[in-house]
Design an enzyme around this catalytic site. Sequence first.
Site, PDB file in Angstrom:
ATOM      1  CB  CYS A 133      -0.924  -0.005   1.215  1.00 52.21           C
ATOM      2  SG  CYS A 133      -1.998   1.439   1.292  1.00 52.21           S
ATOM      3  CB  CYS A 136      -0.744   2.465   4.066  1.00 45.53           C
ATOM      4  SG  CYS A 136      -2.214   1.832   3.279  1.00 45.53           S
ATOM      5  CG  ASP A 137       3.049   0.963   4.365  1.00 45.85           C
ATOM      6  OD1 ASP A 137       2.500   1.430   5.378  1.00 45.85           O
ATOM      7  OD2 ASP A 137       2.958  -0.230   4.022  1.00 45.85           O
TER       8      ASP A 137
END
Length: 329
Positions: A133, A136-137
């Site tokens: 992701c 997200c990251d």
Amino acid sequence: MNEYDIAIIGAGPAGMTAALYAGRSKIRAVVIEAKGPGGQLLNTELIEDYPGFKSILGGDLAAVMLAQAEHFGAEIVYSPVTRVRVEADGMKVIETEAGEFRAPAVIVTAGGNPRKLDVPGEAEFAGRGVSYCAVCDGAFFQQLELAVVGGGDAAVEEAMFLTRYATKVTLIHRREQLRAQPILVEQARANPKIEFLLNTVVESIEGDAKVSHLQLRDTLTGEASRLDVGGVFIFVGFIPNTGLVATHVDHDAGGYYLTDPMTMMTNVPGIFAAGDVRAQLTRQITTAVGNATTATIAASKWLEERARGTEASAVKVLADAAVDGGWVA
Ligand code: NAP
């Protein structure tokens, strides 16, 4: 007898939100979860894109969501669901290893899993340089050289997204042709930070405490090479857990449930879906909890109408209310 008004399948963020809303509305609901509560939160190291928490560990967010749902009366059964069948009168029967549960309404929040590359190092370095992701990251990989694996829309879009942080992104695809839409490919080709490595497969992901390099192989020449990277983002598809319902539920080509956007109900009366099992633009924690809020309020309305009339009249009332601009809830 395990009789409920709503059965919620899966205790990820969507399932726990559905349990919270059901609990606060005094609806008899059960959450049935195969493993531990948290879903994909448990595969996520640090979360910085969930409002209210500047930064929180995935496992910690799962724990506070669970505590809140339980505080409002959520009942959670830990057992894998093997099948959901719909009886002639519309009752849903959820078959699990812990026995059967019956409810007129089901909210499927069973999530899904990113397809894995299945190469050495992938599981070992998950959360330590291997990610599924970018939204997200990505921010954890500032000023690093990164690799993206895959040739679909997700891989190309996410490679572009990662150029916000990375000094260089190498997109590795197993064939010459990218599957992604030409317009995305054109944009990515115009991005000076993106380099394409085609006809190439990742053979292993290696490092020490964190990922430091990939072992690659050229599929045309057979030649091996090494690529030094600070992280690798894998986008080779996503597999939604939508195979449990024995009745046909309308879905798209990827297997994602098609739902009414106003109510989250599928084509099967009383079966609602929220989170990563739904066909939608994005798969974020925030969207999963939003879907689940809508699905639970709609399911509650549907149950009220069903109790007053018939299943068909409940479907109609739900559809009419949605067309009218929705309920204030
Ligand atoms: P996808 O379209 O299924 O693409 C998966 C990619 O991964 C393909 O290029 C495939 O290679 C590759 N792949 C699969 N298994 C692999 C393996 N074991 N090793 C190496 N490569 C492998 O998946 P997606 O990109 O996640 O997209 C899923 C759906 O969401 C699609 O319908 C897509 O259009 C949609 N989506 C749309 C947007 C957008 O419109 N902006 C953004 C994201 C996703 P091959 O090509 O060789 O099969």
